[in-house]
Design a protein around this motif. Structure first.
Motif, PDB file in Angstrom:
ATOM      1  N   SER A  25     -48.033   8.211   7.741  1.00 36.15           N
ATOM      2  CA  SER A  25     -46.595   8.094   7.172  1.00 36.15           C
ATOM      3  C   SER A  25     -46.788   7.006   6.266  1.00 36.15           C
ATOM      4  N   HIS A  26     -48.035   6.858   5.441  1.00 33.29           N
ATOM      5  CA  HIS A  26     -48.287   5.541   4.219  1.00 33.29           C
ATOM      6  C   HIS A  26     -48.141   6.536   3.537  1.00 33.29           C
ATOM      7  N   PRO A  27     -47.282   5.546   2.701  1.00 32.12           N
ATOM      8  CA  PRO A  27     -46.349   6.099   1.407  1.00 32.12           C
ATOM      9  C   PRO A  27     -47.274   6.701   0.434  1.00 32.12           C
ATOM     10  N   ASP A  28     -49.031   5.847   0.445  1.00 31.75           N
ATOM     11  CA  ASP A  28     -50.249   5.714  -0.603  1.00 31.75           C
ATOM     12  C   ASP A  28     -51.146   6.492  -0.301  1.00 31.75           C
ATOM     13  N   VAL A  29     -50.594   6.985   0.775  1.00 33.31           N
ATOM     14  CA  VAL A  29     -52.179   7.842   1.065  1.00 33.31           C
ATOM     15  C   VAL A  29     -51.412   9.372   1.407  1.00 33.31           C
ATOM     16  N   HIS A  30     -52.154  10.442   0.568  1.00 31.74           N
ATOM     17  CA  HIS A  30     -52.009  11.356   0.256  1.00 31.74           C
ATOM     18  C   HIS A  30     -53.191  12.425   0.542  1.00 31.74           C
ATOM     19  N   PHE A  31     -52.879  13.084   0.880  1.00 34.80           N
ATOM     20  CA  PHE A  31     -54.046  14.608   2.015  1.00 34.80           C
ATOM     21  C   PHE A  31     -53.837  15.563   1.249  1.00 34.80           C
ATOM     22  N   VAL A  32     -54.887  16.391   0.494  1.00 36.27           N
ATOM     23  CA  VAL A  32     -54.629  17.766  -0.095  1.00 36.27           C
ATOM     24  C   VAL A  32     -55.476  18.788   0.495  1.00 36.27           C
ATOM     25  N   GLU A  33     -54.839  19.526   0.917  1.00 35.86           N
ATOM     26  CA  GLU A  33     -55.884  20.730   1.835  1.00 35.86           C
ATOM     27  C   GLU A  33     -54.863  22.257   1.633  1.00 35.86           C
ATOM     28  N   PRO A  34     -55.464  23.519   1.756  1.00 39.77           N
ATOM     29  CA  PRO A  34     -54.875  24.469   1.643  1.00 39.77           C
ATOM     30  C   PRO A  34     -53.626  24.624   2.133  1.00 39.77           C
ATOM     31  N   ARG A  82     -53.259  19.777  -9.658  1.00 39.28           N
ATOM     32  CA  ARG A  82     -51.947  17.921 -11.055  1.00 39.28           C
ATOM     33  C   ARG A  82     -51.033  17.256 -10.089  1.00 39.28           C
ATOM     34  N   GLN A  83     -50.705  18.286  -9.229  1.00 40.14           N
ATOM     35  CA  GLN A  83     -49.448  17.040  -8.003  1.00 40.14           C
ATOM     36  C   GLN A  83     -50.061  15.858  -7.786  1.00 40.14           C
ATOM     37  N   ALA A  84     -51.563  15.887  -7.583  1.00 38.90           N
ATOM     38  CA  ALA A  84     -52.054  14.871  -6.536  1.00 38.90           C
ATOM     39  C   ALA A  84     -52.402  14.054  -8.409  1.00 38.90           C
ATOM     40  N   ASN A  85     -52.985  14.212  -9.126  1.00 33.63           N
ATOM     41  CA  ASN A  85     -53.167  13.666 -10.621  1.00 33.63           C
ATOM     42  C   ASN A  85     -51.739  12.708 -10.557  1.00 33.63           C
ATOM     43  N   LYS A  86     -51.544  13.227 -10.456  1.00 32.59           N
ATOM     44  CA  LYS A  86     -49.488  12.653 -10.579  1.00 32.59           C
ATOM     45  C   LYS A  86     -49.669  11.237 -10.120  1.00 32.59           C
ATOM     46  N   LEU A 137     -61.425  17.325 -12.910  1.00 32.09           N
ATOM     47  CA  LEU A 137     -62.337  16.668 -13.772  1.00 32.09           C
ATOM     48  C   LEU A 137     -61.769  15.843 -14.726  1.00 32.09           C
ATOM     49  N   LYS A 138     -60.689  15.918 -14.961  1.00 33.41           N
ATOM     50  CA  LYS A 138     -60.122  15.425 -16.317  1.00 33.41           C
ATOM     51  C   LYS A 138     -59.377  13.728 -15.593  1.00 33.41           C
ATOM     52  N   THR A 139     -59.362  13.862 -14.766  1.00 33.42           N
ATOM     53  CA  THR A 139     -58.777  12.941 -13.904  1.00 33.42           C
ATOM     54  C   THR A 139     -60.043  11.457 -13.163  1.00 33.42           C
ATOM     55  N   LEU A 140     -61.060  12.050 -13.149  1.00 36.46           N
ATOM     56  CA  LEU A 140     -62.146  11.427 -12.611  1.00 36.46           C
ATOM     57  C   LEU A 140     -62.869  11.703 -13.548  1.00 36.46           C
ATOM     58  N   GLU A 141     -63.071  11.636 -15.053  1.00 37.00           N
ATOM     59  CA  GLU A 141     -63.744  11.193 -16.225  1.00 37.00           C
ATOM     60  C   GLU A 141     -62.508  10.157 -16.545  1.00 37.00           C
ATOM     61  N   GLU A 142     -61.329   9.921 -16.668  1.00 40.08           N
ATOM     62  CA  GLU A 142     -60.934   8.310 -16.819  1.00 40.08           C
ATOM     63  C   GLU A 142     -60.095   7.925 -15.746  1.00 40.08           C
ATOM     64  N   PRO A 143     -60.276   7.400 -14.142  1.00 40.45           N
ATOM     65  CA  PRO A 143     -60.025   7.175 -13.433  1.00 40.45           C
ATOM     66  C   PRO A 143     -59.007   6.327 -13.480  1.00 40.45           C
TER      67      PRO A 143
END
Length: 199
Positions: free
Chosen positions: A61-70, A83-87, A118-124
């Motif tokens: 339940s750590h608020p700064d750790v997010h898992f993105v799964e199907p 897009r949510q992950a990028n936010k 990719l757009k986010t990883l280009e300028e993390p």
């Protein structure tokens, strides 16, 4: 694990990591330990197990750790999920530390999702770490792979796997079972726990 702990001790924290390993080798355990060590408020290289951050990690339940799964009943990660992950990546950390975004099945991004990431990883963003995990790195865009620090988890020897599983289960495991499970420790352990060695 030694490399992960060394990175934490040196405070070498890449903006994006790609963990390439078969599921039977337990990459999730490595990532869990790395995440716990990175987020711990008392120790720079390994989780203390007592601080508030460690408690939140332990309860998922750590608020700064997010898992993105199907999503349920979906095969792929959608562009909306990325897009949510990028936010999340751009938000302020609630604990003043790192924000972590973990994709346990990164190869399941569709083309639009991969391009959005990719757009986010280009300028993390600063103090944000993307952790991508996959058995099939070749299914990821080469441009995504090139922006990640790649960790290959290699399989232990058959003897190492047998010794580890034998110690975990408190009984000697035969080399025949290790052979059947391609010497993958978690696969061997699961095989034995399910009683399949008797079939």
């Amino acid at each position: 694990m030694a490399k992960a702990q060394g990175n934490l001790e040196r405070q070498h924290i890449p903006g994006a990591m790609l963990i390439q390993a078969k599921i039977g080798l337990g990459p999730e355990a490595l990532v869990e330990r790395y995440v716990a060590g990175l987020m711990c408020q008392n120790d720079a290289s390994e989780p203390c197990g007592f601080c508030h951050a460690c408690s939140l990690i332990a309860s998922d339940s750590h608020p700064d750790v997010h898992f993105v799964e199907p999503e349920k009943d979906k095969k792929n990660l959608s562009v909306e999920q990325i897009r949510q992950a990028n936010k999340w990546a751009l938000e302020s950390s609630q604990f003043g530390g790192y924000r972590l975004i973990i994709l346990p099945q990164a190869e399941r991004m569709n083309v639009s999702a991969a391009n959005a990431l990719l757009k986010t990883l280009e300028e993390p963003p600063s103090n944000c770490v993307f952790i991508l995990m996959t058995e099939h790195a070749q299914r990821l865009l080469p441009t995504i792979r090139s922006r990640c620090e790649v960790w290959h988890l290699s399989a232990p020897s058959q003897a190492q796997s047998v010794d580890w599983v034998s110690a975990q289960l408190g009984k000697r495991i035969s080399l025949r079972i290790a052979y059947l499970c391609q010497s993958e420790p978690l696969a061997i352990k699961s095989f034995v726990e399910q009683g399949r060695e008797r079939s």
